[in-house]
Design a protein around this motif. Structure first.
Motif, mmCIF file in Angstrom:
data_model
loop_
_atom_site.group_PDB
_atom_site.id
_atom_site.type_symbol
_atom_site.label_atom_id
_atom_site.label_comp_id
_atom_site.label_asym_id
_atom_site.label_seq_id
_atom_site.Cartn_x
_atom_site.Cartn_y
_atom_site.Cartn_z
ATOM 1 N N TRP A 224 0.801 -1.231 0.000
ATOM 2 C CA TRP A 224 0.000 0.000 0.000
ATOM 3 C C TRP A 224 0.840 1.290 0.000
ATOM 4 O O TRP A 224 0.563 2.213 -0.767
ATOM 5 N N PRO A 225 1.898 1.404 0.797
ATOM 6 C CA PRO A 225 2.640 2.677 0.790
ATOM 7 C C PRO A 225 3.261 3.007 -0.571
ATOM 8 O O PRO A 225 3.571 4.167 -0.840
ATOM 9 N N ASP A 226 3.438 1.996 -1.421
ATOM 10 C CA ASP A 226 4.005 2.233 -2.757
ATOM 11 C C ASP A 226 2.927 2.438 -3.815
ATOM 12 O O ASP A 226 3.237 2.693 -4.980
ATOM 13 N N PHE A 227 1.670 2.286 -3.444
ATOM 14 C CA PHE A 227 0.575 2.348 -4.417
ATOM 15 C C PHE A 227 0.296 3.803 -4.791
ATOM 16 O O PHE A 227 0.067 4.646 -3.933
ATOM 17 N N GLY A 228 0.337 4.098 -6.087
ATOM 18 C CA GLY A 228 0.099 5.484 -6.514
ATOM 19 C C GLY A 228 -0.826 5.547 -7.708
ATOM 20 O O GLY A 228 -1.463 4.546 -8.058
ATOM 21 N N LYS A 229 -0.866 6.725 -8.338
ATOM 22 C CA LYS A 229 -1.844 6.885 -9.426
ATOM 23 C C LYS A 229 -1.570 5.977 -10.617
ATOM 24 O O LYS A 229 -2.496 5.567 -11.299
ATOM 25 N N LYS A 230 -0.285 5.646 -10.841
ATOM 26 C CA LYS A 230 0.025 4.724 -11.942
ATOM 27 C C LYS A 230 -0.571 3.342 -11.671
ATOM 28 O O LYS A 230 -1.073 2.679 -12.571
ATOM 29 N N ASP A 231 -0.476 2.922 -10.402
ATOM 30 C CA ASP A 231 -1.032 1.602 -10.041
ATOM 31 C C ASP A 231 -2.553 1.622 -10.131
ATOM 32 O O ASP A 231 -3.171 0.641 -10.531
ATOM 33 N N LEU A 232 -3.136 2.754 -9.755
ATOM 34 C CA LEU A 232 -4.593 2.889 -9.861
ATOM 35 C C LEU A 232 -5.012 2.812 -11.330
ATOM 36 O O LEU A 232 -5.961 2.102 -11.684
ATOM 37 N N ALA A 233 -4.270 3.509 -12.179
ATOM 38 C CA ALA A 233 -4.600 3.501 -13.609
ATOM 39 C C ALA A 233 -4.499 2.081 -14.167
ATOM 40 O O ALA A 233 -5.333 1.655 -14.975
ATOM 41 N N LYS A 234 -3.505 1.337 -13.700
ATOM 42 C CA LYS A 234 -3.324 -0.039 -14.158
ATOM 43 C C LYS A 234 -4.527 -0.901 -13.747
ATOM 44 O O LYS A 234 -5.047 -1.686 -14.532
ATOM 45 N N ALA A 235 -4.961 -0.711 -12.517
ATOM 46 C CA ALA A 235 -6.131 -1.454 -12.027
ATOM 47 C C ALA A 235 -7.368 -1.096 -12.846
ATOM 48 O O ALA A 235 -8.171 -1.968 -13.202
ATOM 49 N N LEU A 236 -7.495 0.179 -13.163
ATOM 50 C CA LEU A 236 -8.672 0.626 -13.920
ATOM 51 C C LEU A 236 -8.647 0.106 -15.358
ATOM 52 O O LEU A 236 -9.672 -0.281 -15.905
ATOM 53 N N ARG A 237 -7.449 0.081 -15.949
ATOM 54 C CA ARG A 237 -7.348 -0.462 -17.311
ATOM 55 C C ARG A 237 -7.714 -1.942 -17.311
ATOM 56 O O ARG A 237 -8.411 -2.426 -18.192
ATOM 57 N N ASP A 238 -7.259 -2.654 -16.289
ATOM 58 C CA ASP A 238 -7.589 -4.072 -16.164
ATOM 59 C C ASP A 238 -9.112 -4.241 -16.013
ATOM 60 O O ASP A 238 -9.732 -5.063 -16.698
ATOM 61 N N TYR A 239 -9.683 -3.421 -15.155
ATOM 62 C CA TYR A 239 -11.138 -3.454 -14.927
ATOM 63 C C TYR A 239 -11.899 -3.264 -16.250
ATOM 64 O O TYR A 239 -12.910 -3.928 -16.500
ATOM 65 N N GLN A 240 -11.372 -2.368 -17.083
ATOM 66 C CA GLN A 240 -12.083 -2.054 -18.326
ATOM 67 C C GLN A 240 -12.028 -3.169 -19.356
ATOM 68 O O GLN A 240 -12.735 -3.132 -20.351
ATOM 69 N N THR A 241 -11.194 -4.182 -19.103
ATOM 70 C CA THR A 241 -11.161 -5.337 -20.015
ATOM 71 C C THR A 241 -12.127 -6.436 -19.545
ATOM 72 O O THR A 241 -12.310 -7.439 -20.229
ATOM 73 N N ARG A 242 -12.696 -6.283 -18.358
ATOM 74 C CA ARG A 242 -13.541 -7.355 -17.804
ATOM 75 C C ARG A 242 -14.911 -7.382 -18.488
ATOM 76 O O ARG A 242 -15.458 -6.347 -18.837
ATOM 77 N N ARG A 243 -15.445 -8.594 -18.608
ATOM 78 C CA ARG A 243 -16.830 -8.730 -19.086
ATOM 79 C C ARG A 243 -17.689 -9.061 -17.888
ATOM 80 O O ARG A 243 -17.611 -10.150 -17.334
ATOM 81 N N ARG A 244 -18.519 -8.129 -17.491
ATOM 82 C CA ARG A 244 -19.367 -8.353 -16.312
ATOM 83 C C ARG A 244 -20.692 -8.950 -16.789
ATOM 84 O O ARG A 244 -21.457 -8.304 -17.475
ATOM 85 N N ARG A 245 -20.934 -10.185 -16.412
ATOM 86 C CA ARG A 245 -22.122 -10.868 -16.938
ATOM 87 C C ARG A 245 -23.279 -10.899 -15.955
ATOM 88 O O ARG A 245 -24.415 -11.115 -16.324
ATOM 89 N N PHE A 246 -23.019 -10.733 -14.691
ATOM 90 C CA PHE A 246 -24.071 -10.777 -13.660
ATOM 91 C C PHE A 246 -24.956 -12.011 -13.796
ATOM 92 O O PHE A 246 -26.180 -11.947 -13.657
ATOM 93 N N GLY A 247 -24.339 -13.120 -14.100
ATOM 94 C CA GLY A 247 -25.081 -14.381 -14.172
ATOM 95 C C GLY A 247 -25.660 -14.721 -15.529
ATOM 96 O O GLY A 247 -26.150 -15.829 -15.734
ATOM 97 N N LEU A 248 -25.628 -13.767 -16.453
ATOM 98 C CA LEU A 248 -26.212 -14.026 -17.777
ATOM 99 C C LEU A 248 -25.203 -14.729 -18.680
ATOM 100 O O LEU A 248 -24.040 -14.890 -18.318
ATOM 101 N N THR A 249 -25.639 -15.148 -19.857
ATOM 102 C CA THR A 249 -24.717 -15.752 -20.824
ATOM 103 C C THR A 249 -24.134 -14.649 -21.705
ATOM 104 O O THR A 249 -24.683 -13.550 -21.784
#
Ligand code: IPE
Ligand code: IPE
Ligand code: MG
Length: 244
Positions: free
Chosen positions: A212-237
């Motif tokens: 955590w003490p090393d976590f900064g905006k670059k790491d946040l951006a990386k997490a967000l970019r990863d999030y944006q590749t996810r397919r959220r299905r909420f149980g659907l096909t």
């Protein structure tokens, strides 16, 4: 590799973060654990600023769990002192940036000398609309759920058949807020450690080895970019997702 841009329309509405690894950060440098917590505050400052700039609606930070009360007294005292100091030094900037600060958890367990600062920052920022910052203090997901059940029965006098997911959610500490779309945990542990148990039912999980003490905006951006590749299905096909 070219840095992929974030898609503004696909940002999470609510980000929750388990800020873990302060102790290990200090240990690696042969410093007392509290130095890791102190450095962790700088990461908090940077991540809050960045989320506000990105237009994130809700940011929830896990700062102290109900289980953390079992840590050595000296560490607890130091953490509470840091919390007071954080509130004092950040209140003005948070308020100026139109951020509403709410402390969630069983605040009745907090030491008396911390409460005035906690109340003040919640009161001062109560009507801000730019972003909500939930700081989870003396928080656990099971405790949140238990307090909600007690509220439903004792304060609202609800009968079993009346209890819906919406009504139940409205009794949790995060009442009125969307559930986290993204849950980040730093320092590599693959568990949720009693954080928002009800609310993370469909959150996307992102775990990084960064402490955590090393976590900064670059790491946040990386997490967000990863999030944006996810397919959220909420149980659907997938098929339903395409045609829905
Ligand atoms: C997270 O860091 C902060 C709190 C739980 C208060 P830790 O203190 O848990 O750091 P590690 O996990 O020991 O490295
Ligand atoms: C979770 O971290 C709680 C906070 C970040 C405040 P812990 O360090 O307490 O979690 P465990 O004990 O490794 O599960
Ligand atoms: Mg830890």
């Amino acid at each position: 590799m070219e840095k992929k841009q974030l898609q503004a329309e696909k940002l999470p509405r609510h980000i929750a973060i388990i800020m873990d690894g302060n102790g290990r950060w200090a240990q690696q440098r042969h410093l007392p654990r509290i130095m890791g917590h102190r450095k962790g505050i700088e990461a908090v400052r940077e991540v809050v600023r960045e989320c506000r700039q990105l237009g994130i609606g809700v940011l929830t930070l896990y700062a102290f769990s109900t289980e953390n009360w079992r840590r050595p007294k000296a560490e607890i005292r130091a953490l509470m002192a840091l919390l007071k100091k954080f509130i004092r030094s950040e209140m003005l900037e948070l308020h100026q940036n139109n951020i509403r600060v709410t402390m969630i958890g069983d605040l009745s367990k907090l030491p008396g000398d911390v409460m005035p600062a906690v109340r003040e920052i919640m009161d001062v920022t109560a009507h801000n609309t730019g972003m909500t910052l939930n700081v989870a203090l003396s928080y656990s997901g099971r405790d949140d759920i238990l307090r909600a059940v007690r509220r439903l029965v004792a304060e609202r006098g609800r009968k079993a058949a009346e209890i819906t997911e919406e009504l139940f959610s409205s009794c949790l500490d995060t009442a009125g807020q969307p559930d986290p779309d993204l849950l980040i945990r730093t320092s590599g542990e693959l568990r949720v450690s009693n954080f928002l148990l009800w609310q993370i039912a469909y959150s996307e999980l992102y775990i990084t080895d960064v402490l955590w003490p090393d976590f900064g905006k670059k790491d946040l951006a990386k997490a967000l970019r990863d999030y944006q590749t996810r397919r959220r299905r909420f149980g659907l096909t997938d098929e339903q997702m395409r045609t829905g």
